[in-house]
Write an enzyme that holds these catalytic residues in place. Structure first.
Site, short mmCIF file in Angstrom:
data_model
loop_
_atom_site.label_atom_id
_atom_site.label_comp_id
_atom_site.label_asym_id
_atom_site.label_seq_id
_atom_site.Cartn_x
_atom_site.Cartn_y
_atom_site.Cartn_z
N ARG A 165 -3.20 -3.03 -18.02
CA ARG A 165 -4.37 -2.31 -17.91
C ARG A 165 -4.09 -1.24 -16.97
NH1 ARG A 165 -8.54 -5.02 -21.02
NH2 ARG A 165 -9.73 -3.52 -20.07
N THR A 186 -5.79 5.58 -21.30
CA THR A 186 -5.37 4.23 -20.72
C THR A 186 -3.98 3.78 -21.26
OG1 THR A 186 -6.34 3.38 -22.91
CG2 THR A 186 -7.86 3.22 -20.91
N TYR A 194 0.85 -1.29 0.18
CA TYR A 194 -0.01 0.01 0.02
C TYR A 194 0.86 1.14 -0.10
CZ TYR A 194 -4.99 -0.83 0.24
OH TYR A 194 -6.14 -1.15 -0.07
N ASP A 246 -8.30 13.21 -24.88
CA ASP A 246 -8.22 11.46 -24.29
C ASP A 246 -7.56 10.69 -25.56
OD1 ASP A 246 -9.07 8.97 -23.62
OD2 ASP A 246 -10.91 9.42 -22.97
N GLU A 297 -0.64 5.04 -0.20
CA GLU A 297 -1.23 6.11 -0.65
C GLU A 297 -0.35 7.47 -0.52
OE1 GLU A 297 -2.49 3.71 1.11
OE2 GLU A 297 -4.75 3.96 1.11
N LYS A 356 -3.65 -0.17 -24.69
CA LYS A 356 -4.20 -0.28 -26.01
C LYS A 356 -3.21 -0.14 -27.15
CE LYS A 356 -8.91 1.36 -25.09
NZ LYS A 356 -9.19 2.08 -23.91
#
Ligand code: DSN
Length: 417
Positions: free
Chosen positions: A234, A225, A53, A199, A55, A228
């Protein structure tokens, strides 16, 4: 004692993953948003970084034990900034939709106006479509494409922007095959005082490699993203001018997300490294050359191409002249080992779940090393299937030929024996 493998712990999931691995190997994957991530990218994304983790951002975290994570995220961020020539990158968005939502959070209050390309014209849900949170929480104005040539109607964009004076203007697409005129968008955004957001989810690999013009320096914010045409894990990312860096970072964390997915960020660093090579630049150019060859092959068999062809990785075909709707065509093509998605075409008279078109893209086939000759063959098979949409024997014969072709072009990253 060694730890049990996936096959031993969960044979059911292991078998399903194996099944999918073989499907990805044996089929021609022409879904425009899909690709093959390299073995290196997959190794990083399946790594022990999953267990941590973190943050916050490098050197400003809320938990201890961050020395490695800080180094990984800094590498990912600086590699992406260099690759795209951007002042600042945030590499924490979980995917494209959260990246876009963070952009809204950075600049908008509920009820403020946003403007984007309508879904039916090739835009994305998160650019203000009514069923998306972005169309429900904000007042969304949607522009379209011209009926005459299916190109984005910049006169309409200018007219709507002057009339509504939105805070954000989105330029970006999921089913549009032509180059986006970032200069024209930037001029309109400047005139009405809007922040321009590009985008580039579909085309980020092409942009990184110079195979599509870059919006960096024209749009103040760029979202994407990472899986692609960029061939990463991902994930999502946001690039922005230095002036917006703090606002974007705060919107991603703590505004929208909690702990970043560190293995995904490491894999993005790997993808950015791969995308900075001459081999990737050649790949991206070949993606576009392949799309052109595929489009020409389809057109030569009487298949109508939306916008008359392609400048990118993507082709939108309108099957109306063939009298076959998109959905049965996509189902028949899958029987023949050719995987596409059915898709609305601009001004479609059919419903979105049963539209007139299919969308095709060349990123995955190009990752296998296929070139123009193979695209011409693929175009012929697609046309044969569409003309014989109910001929299951034909589909089975083509599926066999497809499998043979795939065997000659092994897909990267599948780790098949
Ligand atoms: N699902 C993606 C696509 O296929 O274009 C967009 O988010």
């Amino acid at each position: 004692m060694s730890e049990p493998t996936l096959a031993q712990v969960d044979p059911e999931i292991h078998a399903l993953i194996e099944q999918e691995r073989h499907r990805q190997s044996d089929a021609l994957r022409l879904i425009a948003s899909e690709n093959y991530a390299s073995r290196a990218v997959q190794e990083a994304s399946g790594s022990c970084l999953n267990n941590k983790y973190s943050e916050g951002y490098a050197e400003k975290r809320y938990y201890q034990g961050q020395a490695v994570i800080d180094a990984v995220e800094t590498l990912a961020r600086t590699r992406i900034e260099r690759l795209f020539g951007a002042d600042h990158a945030n590499v924490q968005p979980y995917s494209g939709s959260p990246a876009n939502l963070a952009v809204y959070l950075a600049f908008m209050k509920p009820g403020d106006k946003t403007m984007g390309l309508g879904l039916a014209a090739g835009g994305h849900l998160t650019h203000g479509h009514g069923v998306s949170i972005t169309g429900k929480y904000f007042e969304a104005i949607q522009y379209g494409v011209r009926e005459s040539d299916h190109r984005i109607d910049m006169d309409e964009v200018a007219r709507l922007a002057r009339e509504h004076r939105p805070k954000l203007i989105w330029c970006g697409t999921t089913a549009y095959s032509r180059v986006i005129d970032y200069d024209a968008f930037a001029e309109i955004a400047r005139e009405v005082g809007a922040v321009l957001v590009a985008d580039i989810a579909h085309i980020s690999g092409l942009v990184a490699a110079g195979a599509h013009p870059s919006p960096v320096g024209k749009a103040e914010v760029v979202s994407s993203t990472t899986h692609k045409t960029l061939r990463g894990p991902r994930g999502g990312m946001i690039l922005c001018d230095a002036a917006h860096a703090k606002k974007i970072d705060r919107a991603v964390f703590p505004g929208l997300q909690g702990g970043p997915h560190n293995s995904q960020i490491a894999a993005l660093a790997v993808a950015a490294h791969e995308a900075s090579t001459d081999a990737f630049r050649a790949y991206a150019k070949q993606v576009v050359d392949n799309a052109r060859a595929l489009a020409e092959g389809l057109a030569s068999r009487g298949i109508a191409l939306v916008a008359g062809g392609t400048d990118t990785h993507l082709i939108l075909a309108d099957l109306t002249p063939k009298d076959v709707p998109g959905k049965p065509a996509a189902v028949a093509l899958e029987r023949a080992g050719i995987v596409v998605n059915y898709n609305s075409v601009p001004f479609d008279k059919r419903k979105p779940f049963d539209p007139s078109g299919i969308r095709l893209g060349t990123p995955a086939l190009t990752s296998r090393g296929m070139k123009e000759d193979e695209m011409r063959r693929v175009a012929g098979w697609i046309a044969d299937v569409i003309e014989g949409v109910e001929d299951e024997a034909l589909h089975a014969r083509i599926a066999g030929e497809v499998k043979d072709l795939c065997a000659s072009f092994p897909a990267p990253g599948l780790l098949l024996d």
